[in-house]
Design an enzyme around this catalytic site. Structure first.
Site, PDB file in Angstrom:
ATOM      1  N   LEU A 189       5.953  95.773 115.031  1.00 15.42           N
ATOM      2  CA  LEU A 189       5.965  97.233 114.864  1.00 15.42           C
ATOM      3  C   LEU A 189       7.183  97.663 114.050  1.00 15.42           C
ATOM      4  O   LEU A 189       8.318  97.315 114.376  1.00 15.42           O
ATOM      5  CB  LEU A 189       6.006  97.929 116.227  1.00 15.42           C
ATOM      6  CG  LEU A 189       4.883  97.562 117.207  1.00 15.42           C
ATOM      7  CD1 LEU A 189       4.943  98.487 118.426  1.00 15.42           C
ATOM      8  CD2 LEU A 189       3.519  97.629 116.534  1.00 15.42           C
TER       9      LEU A 189
ATOM     10  N   ARG B 229      18.076 108.042 113.221  1.00 18.26           N
ATOM     11  CA  ARG B 229      19.526 107.895 113.442  1.00 18.26           C
ATOM     12  C   ARG B 229      20.212 106.978 112.434  1.00 18.26           C
ATOM     13  O   ARG B 229      21.438 106.928 112.376  1.00 18.26           O
ATOM     14  CB  ARG B 229      19.791 107.425 114.877  1.00 18.26           C
ATOM     15  CG  ARG B 229      19.631 108.570 115.894  1.00 18.26           C
ATOM     16  CD  ARG B 229      19.381 108.047 117.287  1.00 18.26           C
ATOM     17  NE  ARG B 229      20.512 107.268 117.764  1.00 18.26           N
ATOM     18  CZ  ARG B 229      20.446 106.400 118.765  1.00 18.26           C
ATOM     19  NH1 ARG B 229      19.296 106.199 119.388  1.00 18.26           N
ATOM     20  NH2 ARG B 229      21.501 105.733 119.144  1.00 18.26           N
TER      21      ARG B 229
ATOM     22  N   ASN C 216      19.344 101.184 116.200  1.00 22.43           N
ATOM     23  CA  ASN C 216      18.933 102.566 115.921  1.00 22.43           C
ATOM     24  C   ASN C 216      19.895 103.316 115.019  1.00 22.43           C
ATOM     25  O   ASN C 216      19.574 104.382 114.522  1.00 22.43           O
ATOM     26  CB  ASN C 216      18.790 103.343 117.227  1.00 22.43           C
ATOM     27  CG  ASN C 216      17.746 102.706 118.133  1.00 22.43           C
ATOM     28  OD1 ASN C 216      16.577 102.635 117.778  1.00 22.43           O
ATOM     29  ND2 ASN C 216      18.172 102.184 119.273  1.00 22.43           N
TER      30      ASN C 216
ATOM     31  N   TYR D 101      24.538  85.579  76.672  1.00 28.51           N
ATOM     32  CA  TYR D 101      23.731  86.804  76.582  1.00 28.51           C
ATOM     33  C   TYR D 101      23.997  87.488  75.263  1.00 28.51           C
ATOM     34  O   TYR D 101      25.153  87.728  74.892  1.00 28.51           O
ATOM     35  CB  TYR D 101      24.142  87.713  77.758  1.00 28.51           C
ATOM     36  CG  TYR D 101      23.300  88.952  77.941  1.00 28.51           C
ATOM     37  CD1 TYR D 101      21.914  88.895  77.876  1.00 28.51           C
ATOM     38  CD2 TYR D 101      23.901  90.168  78.208  1.00 28.51           C
ATOM     39  CE1 TYR D 101      21.152  90.034  78.077  1.00 28.51           C
ATOM     40  CE2 TYR D 101      23.149  91.317  78.414  1.00 28.51           C
ATOM     41  CZ  TYR D 101      21.766  91.242  78.342  1.00 28.51           C
ATOM     42  OH  TYR D 101      21.015  92.373  78.531  1.00 28.51           O
TER      43      TYR D 101
ATOM     44  N   SER E 157      40.743  74.446  76.284  1.00 33.79           N
ATOM     45  CA  SER E 157      40.921  75.756  76.913  1.00 33.79           C
ATOM     46  C   SER E 157      40.487  76.880  75.988  1.00 33.79           C
ATOM     47  O   SER E 157      40.638  76.797  74.769  1.00 33.79           O
ATOM     48  CB  SER E 157      42.397  75.963  77.269  1.00 33.79           C
ATOM     49  OG  SER E 157      42.752  75.035  78.262  1.00 33.79           O
TER      50      SER E 157
END
Ligand code: UD1
Ligand code: CA
Length: 447
Positions: free
Chosen positions: A8, A15, A226, A369, A387
């Site tokens: 359920l 609340r 709740n 990207y 690096s």
């Protein structure tokens, strides 16, 4: 016995003060509804019906993400728990087995408890999960008569005598599927709330000569949520249990109260987890790994002997093979790092594979990207990336190749080659000394 779950979750959860249906608020990275589904999974249910109302579409999506085979039943008006169960009637029509009712906002029912309910079903027509409440408050009260559960009375409808009973209703009920829906049909709404109470089926069943009993569990299992305050208490309870379980499984937690697990985190024996580590969903860590302080892991796999952090971030699709090292301020996403490779400082590795024993220098970025598409970086075995190398994907660096520090690598690097892609250095003899003299002289004159 074949079992169907009825979960359920149609209530609006006023609340919570939220636009999101209550049962989708998360504990340990999973909606509380999924926690209820996981509890129910202990009974290997043949069918699961989730009763949704407020936000049914998003509830359906979340439930199906966990188990694509569930059925959604819509309760468009919240007329009470019996009415809610009634919405599952069609989905379970003709199901020859037991139905078990669970609440989507009650995430901590243990599998052992549900097994005990199944066992009690062998001797009783209806089994209700109850608990001794320290503060029974507004819970429904379980009224026993001799050795049978006689009826359940809701707080609102209870007499003072009945309110003094401390054995309370959790809401979890098991019965034969056909019997359950027969009883539901007989429930009316003539009560203080004007609701169809699921709890009324006990009185009706007893009047028909059916038997009913109570299986008891610890109050902490029936904790319902709740409000946001209760949600955070549930989170704390989950974390306390997860930390204790990890320690019992042989994981060292230096400061357990600062480590946060997800509902599905798996950590192997003799792994050490330092303070302030957070696990999002979908993480597996093998034995003997070290997760150092302030690291965040999500949707990733860490193999035996690997060392992660401090201050590392492993995002979904990060897979570290044995003895890989990922150091501070390194972010890894959708990348496979082969055995013994090292990414020790200040790097971003995304959409990439890195071969065995390769070393990725400080400040290396896979530029994956282009603003529209994601591209892949492939680095072979025994490679040395200098690096501050920018690897502009798609790009491949062959086995045993090198890149010079500060290179912007836009072309593939063949195996064994050195790629240097940066401006050439020029030294101007004595220039620094002359420049300093000039500047200091100017300062002395006060200009
Ligand atoms: C219910 C029980 C009470 C028990 C308590 C335990 C009834 C009548 N009472 O009371 O005996 O002690 O749970 O927490 O069953 N729901 C729907 N549709 C509805 C009404 C409820 O889906 O029309 C769902 C809610 O989303 C929730 C669950 O059923 O997950 C319980 O409903 P709630 O209104 O919280 O019941 P309680 O009044 O707490
Ligand atoms: Ca409730």
């Amino acid at each position: 016995m074949a079992t169907a779950l009825i979960i359920l979750g149609a209530g609006m959860g006023t609340r919570m003060n939220s636009d999101m249906p209550k049962v989708l608020h998360e504990i340990a990275g999973a909606p509380m509804l999924v926690h209820a589904m996981k509890s129910g999974a202990a009974l290997a249910p043949e069918r699961t019906v989730v009763v949704a109302g407020h936000g049914a579409a998003v509830v359906e999506k979340a439930a199906k993400a966990y188990d694509p085979d569930i059925t959604i039943a819509i309760q468009s008006e919240q007329l009470g728990t019996a009415h809610a169960v009634g919405q599952a009637r069609e989905a379970l029509d003709g199901f020859a087995g037991d139905a078990l009712v669970l609440y989507g906002d009650t995430p901590f029912i243990r599998s052992e408890t549900l097994a005990a309910m199944s066992a009690a079903r062998l001797t009783h027509d209806i089994v209700v999960l109850g608990f001794e409440a320290a503060h029974p408050g507004r819970y429904g009260r379980l009224i026993m008569k001799d050795d049978q559960l006689d009826r359940i009375v809701e707080f609102k409808d209870a007499t003072d005598d009945e309110r003094s009973v401390t054995l309370c209703n959790s809401g979890v009920i098991a019965a034969n599927n056909a019997t359950l829906f027969d009883l539901i049909s007989a429930v009316g709404n003539d009560n203080a709330a004007g609701e169809y109470y699921l709890t009324d089926i006990i009185g009706i069943a007893r009047a028909r000569g059916l038997s009913a009993t109570v299986v008891s569990c610890d109050e902490s299992e029936t904790l319902g949520i709740n409000s946001r305050a209760e949600l955070s208490r549930a989170e704390a309870l989950f974390q306390a249990q997860a930390r204790a379980a990890a320690q019992a499984d042989g994981v060292t937690l230096t400061a357990p109260e600062t480590v946060f697990f997800a509902h599905d985190t798996v950590v192997g024996r003799d792994t050490v987890i330092e303070p302030n580590v957070v696990f999002g969903p979908g993480v597996t860590v093998e034995s003997g790994a070290t997760i150092r302080a302030f690291s965040h892991l999500e949707g990733c796999h860490v193999s035996r002997g690997a060392v992660v952090g401090p201050y590392a971030r492993l995002r979904p699709g990060a897979e570290l093979a044995e003895h890989v090292k990922v150091g501070n301020f390194v972010e890894i996403k959708n990348a496979q790092i082969a055995e013994g490779a090292k990414v020790n400082h200040l790097s971003y590795i995304g959409d990439a594979t890195i071969g065995a024993r390769s070393n990725i220098g400080a400040g290396t970025i896979t530029c994956n990207y282009d603003g529209v598409f994601k591209h892949k970086t492939t680095i072979g075995d025994d490679v040395f990336i200098g690096s501050n190398t920018m690897l502009v994907a798609p790009v491949t660096v062959g086995d045993a190749a090198m890149t010079g520090s500060g290179s912007v690598v836009t072309k593939d690097v063949p195996a064994g080659d050195l790629a240097v892609a940066r401006a050439k250095q020029e030294n101007k003899a004595g220039f620094a000394v002359r420049l300093f003299e000039k500047l200091r002289a100017r300062k002395a004159k006060g200009s």
